[in-house]
Motif scaffolding. Structure first.
Motif, PDB file in Angstrom:
ATOM      1  N   ALA A 203      -2.667   3.366   1.093  1.00  0.00           N
ATOM      2  CA  ALA A 203      -3.969   3.989   1.352  1.00  0.00           C
ATOM      3  C   ALA A 203      -5.097   2.981   1.577  1.00  0.00           C
ATOM      4  CB  ALA A 203      -4.320   4.933   0.194  1.00  0.00           C
ATOM      5  N   PRO A 204      -5.098   1.816   0.914  1.00  0.00           N
ATOM      6  CA  PRO A 204      -6.215   0.888   1.142  1.00  0.00           C
ATOM      7  C   PRO A 204      -6.219   0.237   2.528  1.00  0.00           C
ATOM      8  CG  PRO A 204      -5.125   0.441  -0.960  1.00  0.00           C
ATOM      9  CD  PRO A 204      -4.243   1.356  -0.185  1.00  0.00           C
ATOM     10  N   PHE A 205      -5.135   0.379   3.279  1.00  0.00           N
ATOM     11  CA  PHE A 205      -5.015  -0.344   4.532  1.00  0.00           C
ATOM     12  C   PHE A 205      -5.465   0.493   5.723  1.00  0.00           C
ATOM     13  CE2 PHE A 205      -1.435  -2.157   1.934  1.00  0.00           C
ATOM     14  CZ  PHE A 205      -2.099  -3.346   1.636  1.00  0.00           C
ATOM     15  N   TYR A 206      -6.142  -0.148   6.635  1.00  0.00           N
ATOM     16  CA  TYR A 206      -6.544   0.496   7.887  1.00  0.00           C
ATOM     17  C   TYR A 206      -5.305   0.862   8.699  1.00  0.00           C
ATOM     18  CZ  TYR A 206      -9.196   1.091  12.266  1.00  0.00           C
ATOM     19  OH  TYR A 206      -9.754   1.586  13.425  1.00  0.00           O
ATOM     20  N   LEU A 207      -4.374  -0.072   8.803  1.00  0.00           N
ATOM     21  CA  LEU A 207      -3.064   0.159   9.412  1.00  0.00           C
ATOM     22  C   LEU A 207      -2.040  -0.640   8.617  1.00  0.00           C
ATOM     23  CD1 LEU A 207      -3.976  -0.328  13.200  1.00  0.00           C
ATOM     24  CD2 LEU A 207      -3.437   1.862  12.102  1.00  0.00           C
ATOM     25  N   ALA A 208      -0.817  -0.127   8.553  1.00  0.00           N
ATOM     26  CA  ALA A 208       0.258  -0.839   7.864  1.00  0.00           C
ATOM     27  C   ALA A 208       1.575  -0.512   8.556  1.00  0.00           C
ATOM     28  CB  ALA A 208       0.319  -0.452   6.391  1.00  0.00           C
ATOM     29  N   THR A 209       2.503  -1.467   8.496  1.00  0.00           N
ATOM     30  CA  THR A 209       3.783  -1.281   9.179  1.00  0.00           C
ATOM     31  C   THR A 209       4.945  -1.360   8.195  1.00  0.00           C
ATOM     32  OG1 THR A 209       3.882  -3.658   9.665  1.00  0.00           O
ATOM     33  CG2 THR A 209       2.933  -2.220  11.352  1.00  0.00           C
TER      34      THR A 209
END
Length: 510
Positions: free
Chosen positions: A348-354
């Motif tokens: 949740a804290p990330f703008y985008l994550a892979t």
């Protein structure tokens, strides 16, 4: 137990000379007796000896040599005159196959056959030749050898010129591969057959699979959106970078690295002609959060990118950067390819994550995922890596149902899999080799990196002879003399027990 290695010590060479004498003087009368009861081969200095042990006792061996002339050359002339040109690119000769009489059973021969097949294949030989004794002709043929010239020798010691090609050894390697145990961080061995191989990605049944997969991924990630792609983690990172470039086209970013995959992210961003600075830390060095915050406080960055779980070192860089960056209105994106599914944490804290299917989750490789908590905005990125295009069309391109089903089946083991991986990591951390040689800074339950000392430099090679494969063939590991051990394979407990047993016996030989 029986296990193999490459002989390297004077003690082993003396035992080889004794076995040589017992076999090729006393049993097969090829040489004259002597008082020392030792027979040192005339090619000893050029030989590589594969030996098999029962516990700590050397009970069998064979020798390999690729320098010319071969012993067989002196008996029949150059072997190439009898063999097809296409198998003569890289030849070696196998000689001195010997096993102590009381240990001549199928298991010992299997160990030597496994060691030979693995060694030849790993060294990329196109074929090997041998003077096979007629009394063991059946065994040689079972390995894939076939006779290519007339028998030579005397009635008391008659030998068959035989050859094993890479092609003819394929069936043997395939049989041996079923017994192989790997510590790879992917792909993950699949115990179940593929399902839904003929299900159309336009069908209602597929939509149900797709929806359940999304729901389970989102529950694990604690995000609102996830988009699956057919491809590796590198593709997912390309998608993430393309979206970042579109969303912050006029703004500079900040990439932080401390390993191979952080450095790869920077290369990918450069290829996409993004505007960014890089802060580089040494491999296995934790991020200096104070230095990073000092750079963020300058106010010139709008986005920050890093690897959450750095596969190349087994280090978790955590999510503290997201909290720090939020103070300066900087969005944070993270490569979570190695860490997602290894232990519970929120994206949740990330703008985008892979993330991907074929790492800690344990599914079949082939799917990658991009997570976010916001609806992606339209971009000019090529359609196949255009995140907004996928969001608008849901399933714009073919998604193999077999990959979805494999990922879904793996995700159904959560949250229990978290505990399994944690327990495995505790097993690994209790191993004496880990305590001595592993990187331990911010470890996470997926992979560990070892800097082995000089005296263990051949350990990984010897393990391959026994059908055990560490992760040690990537160029970035070889350049730094590192090996890795991942805990995500389904047979980890069996593999780890065998690994630690051989390691103990290996150490005792010294």
């Amino acid at each position: 137990m029986y296990w193999c290695k490459i002989a390297t010590t004077e003690k082993e060479f003396d035992q080889i000379a004794a076995l040589n004498y017992a076999t090729f003087v006393e049993e097969i009368p090829q040489h004259e007796p002597n008082a020392t009861r030792r027979l040192v081969d005339k090619f000893h200095a050029d030989n590589t000896y594969l030996v098999v042990y029962k516990e700590q006792q050397l009970i069998g061996m064979l020798a390999l040599r690729d320098k010319r002339p071969f012993s067989l050359d002196s008996k029949i002339g150059d072997v190439e005159q009898y063999l097809p040109d296409e198998i003569c690119d890289k030849l070696c000769e196998v000689r001195l196959l010997a096993i102590k009489t009381q240990f001549r059973n199928g298991r010992v021969f299997f160990r030597l056959a496994q060691a030979l097949a693995n060694y030849l294949f790993e060294r990329r030989y196109t074929a090997c030749v041998i003077s096979g004794t007629t009394r063991e002709e059946k065994l040689y043929k079972q390995m894939g050898f076939h006779q290519f010239a007339e028998a030579v020798g005397t009635n008391e010691a008659l030998f068959l010129p035989m050859v094993l090609t890479r092609e003819n050894s394929a069936s043997l390697r395939q049989r041996l591969r079923r017994h192989a145990l790997t510590f790879y961080p992917g792909p993950v061995y699949q115990q179940e057959p593929l399902s839904y191989t003929d299900l159309s990605h336009r069908s209602f049944a597929f939509q149900l699979l797709f929806q359940e997969l999304q729901q389970r991924l989102l529950a694990l990630a604690h995000t609102q959106y996830v988009t699956p792609f057919v491809g590796t983690g590198t593709l997912a990172n390309e998608v993430m970078l393309a979206q970042l470039k579109s969303d912050f086209s006029e703004s500079k970013g900040f990439i932080i690295t401390n390993g191979e995959f952080g450095e790869r992210l920077a290369k990918q961003a450069k290829q996409q002609e993004m505007l960014f600075d890089v802060l580089t830390f040494a491999w296995h060095e934790p991020f200096d959060l104070a230095r990073i915050e000092e750079r963020l406080a300058q106010g010139e960055y709008k986005w920050l990118l890093y690897v959450h779980g750095e596969t190349s070192t087994g280090m978790c860089n955590g999510d503290q950067l997201a909290k720090i960056a939020a103070r300066y209105d900087v969005v944070v994106c993270a490569d979570c390819i190695s860490s997602f599914g290894a232990f519970p944490f929120s994206l949740a804290p990330f703008y985008l994550a892979t993330a991907v299917s074929g790492k800690a989750i344990g599914a079949l490789s082939g799917l990658s995922f991009v997570f976010s908590n916001h609806q992606p905005q339209p971009s000019q990125a090529p359609l196949y890596i255009n995140l907004a295009y996928y969001a608008n069309w849901q399933i714009p391109f073919t998604l193999p149902a077999a990959l979805l089903h494999s990922s879904l089946a793996a995700l159904r083991y959560y949250p229990e899999r978290y505990e399994l991986l944690t327990q495995r990591m505790k097993m690994l951390e209790g191993w004496s080799c880990y305590k001595k040689y592993a990187y331990k800074t911010n470890a996470y339950p997926m992979i560990a990196t070892f800097a082995l000392p000089y005296e263990l430099r051949r350990f990984g090679i010897d393990l391959k002879l026994n059908g055990i494969y560490l992760h040690d063939e990537s160029s970035y590991l070889q350049a730094r003399d590192l090996v890795q051990l991942s805990i995500i394979q389904p047979y980890f407990e069996e593999a780890f027990t065998l690994l630690t047993t051989i390691y103990t016996k290996y150490q005792l030989l010294d």
